[in-house]
Design an enzyme around this catalytic site. Structure first.
Site, PDB file in Angstrom:
ATOM      1  N   LYS A 194      44.423  86.800 -41.642  1.00 36.32           N
ATOM      2  CA  LYS A 194      45.815  86.365 -41.793  1.00 36.32           C
ATOM      3  C   LYS A 194      46.700  87.051 -40.754  1.00 36.32           C
ATOM      4  O   LYS A 194      46.913  88.267 -40.810  1.00 36.32           O
ATOM      5  CB  LYS A 194      46.354  86.669 -43.189  1.00 36.32           C
ATOM      6  CG  LYS A 194      47.651  85.875 -43.402  1.00 36.32           C
ATOM      7  CD  LYS A 194      48.581  86.452 -44.408  1.00 36.32           C
ATOM      8  CE  LYS A 194      49.514  87.499 -43.902  1.00 36.32           C
ATOM      9  NZ  LYS A 194      50.523  87.056 -42.923  1.00 36.32           N
ATOM     10  N   ALA A 249      54.098 100.939 -46.664  1.00 38.44           N
ATOM     11  CA  ALA A 249      54.497 100.412 -47.979  1.00 38.44           C
ATOM     12  C   ALA A 249      53.516  99.327 -48.428  1.00 38.44           C
ATOM     13  O   ALA A 249      53.039  99.337 -49.571  1.00 38.44           O
ATOM     14  CB  ALA A 249      55.914  99.866 -47.900  1.00 38.44           C
ATOM     15  N   GLU A 399      59.547 106.027 -39.774  1.00 36.11           N
ATOM     16  CA  GLU A 399      59.161 105.113 -38.699  1.00 36.11           C
ATOM     17  C   GLU A 399      60.244 104.054 -38.511  1.00 36.11           C
ATOM     18  O   GLU A 399      60.656 103.414 -39.475  1.00 36.11           O
ATOM     19  CB  GLU A 399      57.838 104.430 -39.050  1.00 36.11           C
ATOM     20  CG  GLU A 399      57.334 103.556 -37.929  1.00 36.11           C
ATOM     21  CD  GLU A 399      56.070 102.805 -38.289  1.00 36.11           C
ATOM     22  OE1 GLU A 399      56.028 102.171 -39.363  1.00 36.11           O
ATOM     23  OE2 GLU A 399      55.116 102.838 -37.493  1.00 36.11           O
TER      24      GLU A 399
END
Ligand code: NAD
Length: 494
Positions: A194, A249, A399
């Site tokens: 994907k 995350a 980040e």
């Protein structure tokens, strides 16, 4: 730190004549379906999204959104190809197909580079000289391993895993796909990949190439869509391995989803690399290294040197030279061969970067931006540095994924190492010094998967890559990257 250098005037240099790469040879279809079982097929719910050029905001194509039933079709095709064809094929025959993909990428390198730049916003120099050649190099490298797996892990009794679900981010779309597909195929697995939603085009062009070279249907399947499509792949019960590259995350949520299952996984996540410059380093080279580490490719690099730690005695000189160099960086049309800084990949990413610029100022940072005229359309951020940063500042800890450099100083090597290691991440780092002994001392003390010495952002398919702490689990690349796609009767420990 003195800020006298802020007021100095720099020569803005001369202008280059435009040198845009031609787009005439490139074919982008108006609409792309899902690549399942060797064919492009319509998504079951008939839904598509638009992919556009972030430098011009022009629409490039419409891309299918794969729902759960489409992901299921893709996994079924991959399973069938695994059981009936790929796992039964002699390894030397598998290698020939992988070689053909590599050759195909080399032959069509110009087309792939231009599409990568149009879809992602990165300078053509980057896609032409880094992304596409390295993607081909990964297929070449892993093709070579396909029939030598028992030599890579002697006595380990290696076996393929089955179906690999692979999810990649938008910053190196084709290269990340190559990092994942090439070792998976070499080890005898089949794949459902994907791509990221803002940069699906080169993966879909790769699907065309895979058709052209006659790879058996179902060995590689490509399903497009956003997070829900990725989650459907992660949750699919018939997937044996998840290889994910993206944010920490999402990596964390994937770990939750697959906890308690037998799925094998590798997670390549975020980073906040420190470039450490000692007083004995060659300053001009170090400045160039910093520019390469954070500004080229708009800071859209997981291992970007987004922090600079410079020894106090040379800080003023180095920052002055860095600013001088920033004045000469060329921001603009990513298709122009002279462009250093291209477009930010999406509106959402630009908003995120801009929010960090505000945070940096609110935290008391001293911001300097290269003076450049931003194009009227598209998403742009000038190269930016913040001095006077403290270790606890969010600009130092988090980040950003943009051309934003947080600068701190240090006095001793021990202080540099402590500061460099003091973030949740541990993906990469850099050390600049004239002394070999200092290189060994500092590089071995850094908790980072990759550390460059007197250079930065150098990649090679033979070299393993991956992170510590919140930068991920597992390694891709090199012989280590093979073990991520193999089951072993005897633990080899690699
Ligand atoms: P992202 O995590 O938002 O998305 C990455 C991919 O995951 C995309 O294809 C996205 O559609 C998909 N996704 C989103 N939600 C999902 C879910 N719940 N389940 C499954 N898949 C889901 O990251 P991004 O913004 O595309 O990429 C930037 C991030 O990638 C940065 O944090 C960067 O450091 C990281 N990155 C790491 C490496 C590495 O090798 N360590 C390399 C490149 C990028």
């Amino acid at each position: 730190m003195s800020d006298a250098h802020n007021t100095l005037k720099f020569d803005t240099g001369w202008q280059y004549a435009p040198a845009p790469e031609s787009t005439d040879h490139v074919r982008i279809d108006k609409k792309y379906g899902l690549f399942i079982n060797g064919k492009f097929t319509a998504p079951s719910q008939g839904k598509y999204f638009t992919t556009s050029n972030p430098a011009t905001q022009e629409r490039l194509s419409r891309i299918a959104i794969a729902g759960k039933s489409d992901v299921n079709r893709a996994v079924k095709a991959a399973r069938k190809a695994y059981e009936n064809v790929w796992s039964k094929m002699p390894a030397r025959e598998r290698a020939k197909y992988i070689f053909r993909i590599a050759r195909g990428l080399q032959e069509r390198a110009r087309e792939f580079s231009v599409i990568e730049t149009m879809d992602g916003g990165k300078p053509i120099r980057e896609s032409r000289d880094v992304d596409i050649p390295l993607a081909a190099a990964h297929f070449f490298y892993y093709a070579g391993w396909a029939d030598k797996l028992e030599y890579a892990f002697p006595g380990a009794g290696v076996k393929s895993l089955g179906v690999a679900g692979q999810i990649v981010p938008w910053n190196f779309p084709l290269l990340m796909a190559a990092w994942k597909i090439a070792p998976a195929l070499a080890c005898g697995n089949t794949v459902v990949l994907k791509p990221a939603e803002t940069t699906s085009l080169t993966a879909l062009k790769l699907a065309e190439l895979i058709q052209d070279i006659g790879l058996p249907p179902g060995v590689v399947n490509i399903v497009t869509g956003a997070g829900a499509t990725g989650a459907a792949l992660v949750d699919h019960p018939d997937v044996n391995k998840i290889a994910f590259t993206g944010s920490t995350a999402v990596g964390r949520s994937i770990m939750h989803s697959i906890a308690g299952t037998e799925k094998k996984y590798t997670l390549e996540l975020g980073g906040k690399a420190a470039n450490i410059i000692f007083a004995d380093a060659p300053v001009d080279q170090a400045v160039e290294g910093v520019v390469n580490a954070i500004f080229f490719n708009q800071g859209h690099v997981c291992c970007a040197g987004s922090r600079l730690l410079v020894q106090e005695s040379v800080a003023d000189e180095l920052i002055h030279k860095l600013k001088e160099r920033m004045h000469t960086l060329i921001l603009g049309n990513p298709l122009d061969k002279n462009t250093d800084i291209g477009a930010i990949n999406s509106r959402a990413q630009l908003d995120k970067i801009n929010s960090y610029l505000k945070i940096g100022k609110n935290e008391g940072g001293n911001m300097f931006q290269a003076p450049c005229t931003l194009p009227s359309k598209g998403y742009w951020c000038p190269p930016t540095i913040f001095t006077d940063m403290a270790q606890s500042n969010r600009l130092v800890q988090e980040e950003i994924f943009g051309p934003v450099l947080a600068i701190q100083t240090f006095r001793t090597a021990a202080e540099a190492v402590t500061k460099a290691n003091n973030t949740p991440y541990g993906l990469s780092g850099g050390v600049w010094t004239d002394k070999g002994s200092k290189i060994f001392k500092v590089t071995s003390a850094l908790k980072a998967g990759v550390v460059w010495a007197n250079t930065f952002n150098k990649f090679d398919p033979t070299s393993p890559f991956g992170g510590y702490k919140e930068s991920g689990i597992g390694r891709e690349g090199g012989a280590h990257g093979l073990s991520a796609y193999l089951a072993m009767e005897v633990n080899h420990g690699r």
